[in-house]
Design an enzyme around this catalytic site. Structure first.
Site, mmCIF file in Angstrom:
data_model
loop_
_atom_site.group_PDB
_atom_site.id
_atom_site.type_symbol
_atom_site.label_atom_id
_atom_site.label_comp_id
_atom_site.label_asym_id
_atom_site.label_seq_id
_atom_site.Cartn_x
_atom_site.Cartn_y
_atom_site.Cartn_z
ATOM 1 N N ASP A 47 10.991 80.987 -56.337
ATOM 2 C CA ASP A 47 11.760 81.007 -57.426
ATOM 3 C C ASP A 47 10.760 81.621 -58.458
ATOM 4 O OD1 ASP A 47 12.900 80.231 -60.101
ATOM 5 O OD2 ASP A 47 14.052 78.522 -58.979
ATOM 6 N N GLY A 61 13.082 72.514 -47.790
ATOM 7 C CA GLY A 61 14.133 73.399 -47.770
ATOM 8 C C GLY A 61 13.787 74.411 -46.695
HETATM 9 P P1 IMP Z 1 9.530 77.775 -57.441
HETATM 10 O O1 IMP Z 1 8.164 76.761 -57.313
HETATM 11 O O2 IMP Z 1 10.011 77.617 -58.759
HETATM 12 O O3 IMP Z 1 8.957 78.968 -56.782
HETATM 13 O O4 IMP Z 1 10.483 77.018 -56.390
HETATM 14 C C1 IMP Z 1 10.101 76.786 -55.222
HETATM 15 C C2 IMP Z 1 10.899 75.819 -54.464
HETATM 16 O O5 IMP Z 1 11.743 75.188 -55.244
HETATM 17 C C3 IMP Z 1 11.665 76.487 -53.390
HETATM 18 O O6 IMP Z 1 10.803 76.118 -52.230
HETATM 19 C C4 IMP Z 1 12.849 75.385 -53.006
HETATM 20 O O7 IMP Z 1 12.492 74.256 -52.404
HETATM 21 C C5 IMP Z 1 13.354 74.994 -54.622
HETATM 22 N N1 IMP Z 1 14.261 76.027 -55.105
HETATM 23 C C6 IMP Z 1 14.040 77.209 -55.881
HETATM 24 N N2 IMP Z 1 15.432 77.685 -56.005
HETATM 25 C C7 IMP Z 1 16.016 76.934 -55.682
HETATM 26 C C8 IMP Z 1 17.620 76.984 -55.806
HETATM 27 O O8 IMP Z 1 18.092 77.786 -56.323
HETATM 28 N N3 IMP Z 1 18.186 76.003 -54.978
HETATM 29 C C9 IMP Z 1 17.564 75.038 -54.496
HETATM 30 N N4 IMP Z 1 16.274 74.859 -54.642
HETATM 31 C C10 IMP Z 1 15.644 75.594 -55.058
HETATM 32 MG MG MG Z 2 11.202 74.880 -50.613
#
Ligand code: IMP
Ligand code: MG
Length: 179
Positions: free
Chosen positions: A107, A49
């Site tokens: 996130d 991303g």
């Molecule tokens: P986390 O581990 O829940 O903090 O999510 C982190 C990873 O999930 C990010 O680096 C993104 O690659 C993916 N991600 C989180 N939120 C989104 C979103 O709203 N759209 C697309 N990818 C997301």
């Molecule tokens: Mg990511």
């Protein structure tokens, strides 16, 4: 710029313009330039991303620096699975170097926590975090974020590197799934 886009079967509405995104990237670059002067930091961008954020940020950075990439995966469709897989790990010698993690979006913080513990095994001289987007309502961790571009609502986003099942990364603006 379009007001809405349809990706696969889902409709997303415009949330952040590319102009605001570039403003946020510029602000982060200025702060890092100020904080890491003469330190030659190593940026570690978290794939997939963050590839656009990393490219745009590094073009704005004026200080001496290096960049490398790590790859993890945790999302499936529009939800975090909670399980983080490391697909490409750290290949550089991080010992006594300041490291700056580049994330597209934080996130729940699961990915960040996994990336942090992986990096810390390599004994860097400090780890800082720069994320373009942050969902404060979804964040479940205590790790402080050093550089945040924009806070966004707890919605699923696409555009500027963020995908929905592989598509949507090339959109210049950010679109949010209406819940
Ligand atoms: P986390 O581990 O829940 O903090 O999510 C982190 C990873 O999930 C990010 O680096 C993104 O690659 C993916 N991600 C989180 N939120 C989104 C979103 O709203 N759209 C697309 N990818 C997301
Ligand atoms: Mg990511």
């Amino acid at each position: 710029m379009r007001k809405s886009v349809t990706i696969h079967n889902l409709k997303f509405m415009l949330l952040v313009s590319s102009r605001r995104i570039q403003g946020a990237v510029t602000n982060i670059a200025k702060k890092i330039d100020r904080d890491f002067k003469n330190q030659n930091p190593l940026f570690l961008a978290v794939l997939n991303g963050s590839f656009l954020f990393a490219a745009d940020l590094l073009r704005k950075i004026k200080i001496e620096c290096e960049i490398s990439f790590i790859k993890v995966s945790s999302y499936s469709g529009t939800g975090s699975t909670g399980k983080v897989n490391t697909l490409i790990g750290v290949n550089e010698n991080l010992k006594k170097r300041p490291v700056i993690i580049l994330e597209d979006i934080v996130d729940t913080g699961n990915t960040l926590e996994a990336v942090m513990s992986e990096i810390k095994k390599h004994n860097p001289d400090g780890v800082s975090i720069a994320t373009l987007f942050f969902k404060p309502e979804a964040y479940r961790k205590k790790i402080a974020l050093d550089y945040v571009g924009l806070e966004v609502p707890d919605k699923f986003l696409v555009g500027y590197g963020l995908d929905y099942n592989g598509l949507g990364r090339t959109l210049e603006d950010i679109y949010a799934l209406e819940s």
